[in-house]
Motif scaffolding. Structure first.
Motif, PDB file in Angstrom:
ATOM      1  N   THR A 172       0.825  -1.207   0.000  1.00  0.00           N
ATOM      2  CA  THR A 172       0.000   0.000   0.000  1.00  0.00           C
ATOM      3  C   THR A 172       0.861   1.260   0.000  1.00  0.00           C
ATOM      4  O   THR A 172       0.581   2.215  -0.727  1.00  0.00           O
ATOM      5  N   ALA A 173       1.928   1.258   0.812  1.00  0.00           N
ATOM      6  CA  ALA A 173       2.827   2.415   0.835  1.00  0.00           C
ATOM      7  C   ALA A 173       3.506   2.614  -0.510  1.00  0.00           C
ATOM      8  O   ALA A 173       3.684   3.749  -0.972  1.00  0.00           O
ATOM      9  N   ARG A 174       3.877   1.504  -1.159  1.00  0.00           N
ATOM     10  CA  ARG A 174       4.513   1.602  -2.478  1.00  0.00           C
ATOM     11  C   ARG A 174       3.546   2.174  -3.522  1.00  0.00           C
ATOM     12  O   ARG A 174       3.926   2.996  -4.362  1.00  0.00           O
ATOM     13  N   LEU A 175       2.290   1.722  -3.450  1.00  0.00           N
ATOM     14  CA  LEU A 175       1.288   2.256  -4.376  1.00  0.00           C
ATOM     15  C   LEU A 175       1.072   3.753  -4.148  1.00  0.00           C
ATOM     16  O   LEU A 175       0.952   4.527  -5.102  1.00  0.00           O
ATOM     17  N   LEU A 176       1.018   4.156  -2.877  1.00  0.00           N
ATOM     18  CA  LEU A 176       0.850   5.575  -2.564  1.00  0.00           C
ATOM     19  C   LEU A 176       2.043   6.392  -3.048  1.00  0.00           C
ATOM     20  O   LEU A 176       1.882   7.485  -3.607  1.00  0.00           O
ATOM     21  N   ALA A 177       3.253   5.858  -2.841  1.00  0.00           N
ATOM     22  CA  ALA A 177       4.449   6.571  -3.280  1.00  0.00           C
ATOM     23  C   ALA A 177       4.486   6.690  -4.796  1.00  0.00           C
ATOM     24  O   ALA A 177       4.788   7.761  -5.343  1.00  0.00           O
ATOM     25  N   GLU A 178       4.144   5.603  -5.494  1.00  0.00           N
ATOM     26  CA  GLU A 178       4.153   5.646  -6.950  1.00  0.00           C
ATOM     27  C   GLU A 178       3.076   6.589  -7.478  1.00  0.00           C
ATOM     28  O   GLU A 178       3.299   7.368  -8.405  1.00  0.00           O
ATOM     29  N   GLY A 179       1.880   6.523  -6.861  1.00  0.00           N
ATOM     30  CA  GLY A 179       0.805   7.423  -7.280  1.00  0.00           C
ATOM     31  C   GLY A 179       1.158   8.879  -7.035  1.00  0.00           C
ATOM     32  O   GLY A 179       0.892   9.749  -7.869  1.00  0.00           O
ATOM     33  N   SER A 180       1.769   9.167  -5.873  1.00  0.00           N
ATOM     34  CA  SER A 180       2.161  10.540  -5.565  1.00  0.00           C
ATOM     35  C   SER A 180       3.224  11.040  -6.548  1.00  0.00           C
ATOM     36  O   SER A 180       3.184  12.190  -6.985  1.00  0.00           O
ATOM     37  N   ARG A 181       4.169  10.154  -6.888  1.00  0.00           N
ATOM     38  CA  ARG A 181       5.216  10.545  -7.840  1.00  0.00           C
ATOM     39  C   ARG A 181       4.617  10.876  -9.202  1.00  0.00           C
ATOM     40  O   ARG A 181       4.949  11.908  -9.814  1.00  0.00           O
ATOM     41  N   ARG A 182       3.730  10.007  -9.666  1.00  0.00           N
ATOM     42  CA  ARG A 182       3.112  10.240 -10.979  1.00  0.00           C
ATOM     43  C   ARG A 182       2.251  11.496 -10.968  1.00  0.00           C
ATOM     44  O   ARG A 182       2.221  12.251 -11.942  1.00  0.00           O
TER      45      ARG A 182
ATOM     46  N   PRO B 101      -6.004   1.388  -6.470  1.00  0.00           N
ATOM     47  CA  PRO B 101      -7.035   0.375  -6.181  1.00  0.00           C
ATOM     48  C   PRO B 101      -7.345   0.356  -4.694  1.00  0.00           C
ATOM     49  O   PRO B 101      -6.459   0.528  -3.859  1.00  0.00           O
ATOM     50  N   LEU B 102      -8.603   0.141  -4.371  1.00  0.00           N
ATOM     51  CA  LEU B 102      -9.021   0.079  -2.962  1.00  0.00           C
ATOM     52  C   LEU B 102      -8.814  -1.354  -2.479  1.00  0.00           C
ATOM     53  O   LEU B 102      -9.706  -2.199  -2.565  1.00  0.00           O
ATOM     54  N   LEU B 103      -7.593  -1.622  -1.965  1.00  0.00           N
ATOM     55  CA  LEU B 103      -7.204  -2.984  -1.616  1.00  0.00           C
ATOM     56  C   LEU B 103      -7.747  -3.431  -0.261  1.00  0.00           C
ATOM     57  O   LEU B 103      -7.939  -4.613  -0.029  1.00  0.00           O
ATOM     58  N   GLU B 104      -7.929  -2.508   0.644  1.00  0.00           N
ATOM     59  CA  GLU B 104      -8.316  -2.864   2.006  1.00  0.00           C
ATOM     60  C   GLU B 104      -9.591  -2.128   2.416  1.00  0.00           C
ATOM     61  O   GLU B 104      -9.975  -1.145   1.804  1.00  0.00           O
ATOM     62  N   ARG B 105     -10.205  -2.624   3.497  1.00  0.00           N
ATOM     63  CA  ARG B 105     -11.405  -1.978   4.048  1.00  0.00           C
ATOM     64  C   ARG B 105     -11.096  -1.412   5.435  1.00  0.00           C
ATOM     65  O   ARG B 105     -11.861  -1.592   6.372  1.00  0.00           O
ATOM     66  N   ASP B 106      -9.945  -0.787   5.566  1.00  0.00           N
ATOM     67  CA  ASP B 106      -9.541  -0.217   6.836  1.00  0.00           C
ATOM     68  C   ASP B 106      -8.960   1.167   6.596  1.00  0.00           C
ATOM     69  O   ASP B 106      -9.263   1.802   5.582  1.00  0.00           O
ATOM     70  N   GLU B 107      -8.113   1.629   7.524  1.00  0.00           N
ATOM     71  CA  GLU B 107      -7.532   2.967   7.380  1.00  0.00           C
ATOM     72  C   GLU B 107      -6.692   3.095   6.112  1.00  0.00           C
ATOM     73  O   GLU B 107      -6.650   4.164   5.498  1.00  0.00           O
ATOM     74  N   LEU B 108      -6.029   2.002   5.701  1.00  0.00           N
ATOM     75  CA  LEU B 108      -5.241   2.044   4.469  1.00  0.00           C
ATOM     76  C   LEU B 108      -6.147   2.218   3.248  1.00  0.00           C
ATOM     77  O   LEU B 108      -5.837   2.974   2.322  1.00  0.00           O
ATOM     78  N   GLY B 109      -7.270   1.519   3.266  1.00  0.00           N
ATOM     79  CA  GLY B 109      -8.228   1.694   2.181  1.00  0.00           C
ATOM     80  C   GLY B 109      -8.817   3.092   2.162  1.00  0.00           C
ATOM     81  O   GLY B 109      -9.041   3.680   1.107  1.00  0.00           O
ATOM     82  N   GLU B 110      -9.063   3.632   3.367  1.00  0.00           N
ATOM     83  CA  GLU B 110      -9.570   5.006   3.460  1.00  0.00           C
ATOM     84  C   GLU B 110      -8.538   6.003   2.950  1.00  0.00           C
ATOM     85  O   GLU B 110      -8.886   6.987   2.285  1.00  0.00           O
TER      86      GLU B 110
ATOM     87  N   PHE C  50      -6.807   9.630  -1.367  1.00  0.00           N
ATOM     88  CA  PHE C  50      -5.829   9.915  -2.421  1.00  0.00           C
ATOM     89  C   PHE C  50      -6.538  10.047  -3.768  1.00  0.00           C
ATOM     90  O   PHE C  50      -6.253  10.957  -4.557  1.00  0.00           O
ATOM     91  N   ASN C  51      -7.461   9.135  -4.048  1.00  0.00           N
ATOM     92  CA  ASN C  51      -8.198   9.189  -5.311  1.00  0.00           C
ATOM     93  C   ASN C  51      -9.044  10.451  -5.407  1.00  0.00           C
ATOM     94  O   ASN C  51      -9.155  11.057  -6.478  1.00  0.00           O
ATOM     95  N   ARG C  52      -9.639  10.853  -4.275  1.00  0.00           N
ATOM     96  CA  ARG C  52     -10.439  12.081  -4.289  1.00  0.00           C
ATOM     97  C   ARG C  52      -9.551  13.299  -4.538  1.00  0.00           C
ATOM     98  O   ARG C  52      -9.933  14.223  -5.259  1.00  0.00           O
ATOM     99  N   LEU C  53      -8.358  13.294  -3.930  1.00  0.00           N
ATOM    100  CA  LEU C  53      -7.414  14.381  -4.169  1.00  0.00           C
ATOM    101  C   LEU C  53      -7.001  14.425  -5.631  1.00  0.00           C
ATOM    102  O   LEU C  53      -6.928  15.503  -6.236  1.00  0.00           O
TER     103      LEU C  53
END
Length: 373
Positions: free
Chosen positions: A98-108, A119-128, A133-136
């Protein structure tokens, strides 16, 4: 150190410490559990005549049980450690992914790829977090799209007066136009450009909610009468009737007089531009719940239904060629919407092709309490 390694070592350390603590606690508390069983066995032996060997048998049984328990725990320890290793790897991989996806998404996204989504991989704070991030990203994509559209629209709006200024200058140089006629044309185009710049400045402040609002108790009918007086001559010159209908009496509204008149001016200018000669524009005011509704209704050609959701957008025009020819900047309705909402009201439009258009906005009633209070 990579995030995965940090997470893996931390999870593994916690698991191993838990296993070690379990082993120590088992060694410490086990005698309290099996000592009662040993006592019962010794009592049974004494009843059978084996009382002389009681103490030696007690020590042998306790040592045997302790050594057996310790051996069992030590035998299970490797399997438990392997389980801890696998669990730490799974949890660390999940968080690191999840952190890697966030880092890659932020870089792009930092490189301008605002269409990236996680992708919404989890149904917890990471998914939130991924959801936010997607809304931003959606908001930034919309801002970028609006910025590009604004630049293109402003460039298009300036192209016409700049071309006219160039024509007047060339005509003046070539001697085709007199100085007076060229100066008159240049002044007209400069005024148009200045009006566009002022409208852009105002709409930017309205959208940023930076427009100063100074509300006070106001008489709705008095506001309409002042707007009527300001526009009566312009409507008469075009041959369009302008009338006023207001309930009497109407309660006072809590609003900024200058801004309300600005909203009415924008709506009346728009109605005058689109109402043909012989048509009619009606000003109305009436009580609507805890607000007063103001209406500007015309008998113009109306607005097709597919255009209504976009009518308050910047530079949006139903008839682009006609609006530019008649001098509209395309931000009057955007400004009106922003000012009405800044005063705590709402604005909406109703229209039917061939029957006319009605703009309605509401303003809150004056209750004797200021907004600050």
């Amino acid at each position: 150190m990579r995030l995965f390694l940090k997470l893996f070592l931390s999870h593994l350390l916690v698991a191993l410490l838990a296993l070690l603590l379990l082993l120590l606690l088992a060694e410490a508390f086990a005698p309290a559990f099996y000592r009662g069983h040993v006592e019962r066995m010794l009592h049974a032996l004494s009843m059978m005549g084996g009382g002389m060997m009681g103490e030696a048998l007690r020590r042998d049984l306790e040592e045997g049980l302790r050594s057996t328990l310790t051996a069992a725990l030590l035998a299970a320890l490797p399997l438990a450690a392997l389980g801890a290793l696998l669990t730490a790897s799974f949890a660390s991989l999940r968080l690191a992914r999840t952190a890697r996806l966030l880092a890659e998404g932020s870089r792009r996204m930092a490189e301008g790829e605002y269409g990236v989504r996680l992708p919404l991989l989890e149904r917890d704070e990471l998914g939130e977090l991924a959801l936010h991030f997607n809304r931003l990203a959606e908001a930034l994509e919309k801002v970028e799209k609006t910025r590009a559209e604004l630049i293109g629209t402003v460039a298009h709006e300036l192209r016409t007066p700049l071309a006219a200024l160039q024509g007047y200058a060339e005509g003046l140089i070539d001697g085709v136009l007199s100085k007076e006629k060229a100066a008159e044309g240049i002044l007209r185009e400069v005024k148009a450009m200045r009006r566009l710049v002022e409208d852009l400045s105002l709409v930017s402040r309205v959208e940023a909610k930076a427009v100063e609002i100074r509300p006070r108790p106001l008489d709705p009918k008095g506001l309409l009468e002042e707007a009527l007086a300001r526009f009566q001559s312009a409507f008469q010159a075009k041959g369009v009737a302008l009338s006023l209908e207001a309930q009497d009496p109407l309660p006072q509204v809590w609003a900024d007089e200058e801004r309300v008149l600005q909203v009415l001016a924008n709506l009346l200018t728009n109605a005058l531009r689109h109402t043909p000669q012989g048509g009619e524009v009606r000003l109305r005011a009436f009580r609507q719940g805890e607000a007063v509704a103001f209406q500007v209704a015309d008998t113009g050609p109306g607005i097709p239904e597919e255009h209504l959701p976009h009518i308050f957008e910047r530079f949006y025009r139903v008839d682009k060629a006609r609006s530019r020819k008649e001098g509209g900047s395309g931000v009057g309705l955007t400004v009106a919407k922003g000012l009405v909402e800044a005063m705590g009201g709402r604005i909406f439009v109703e229209s039917r092709v061939g029957e006319g258009t009605t703009f309605t906005f509401t303003l809150p009633l004056y209750t004797g309490l200021t907004l600050k209070g």
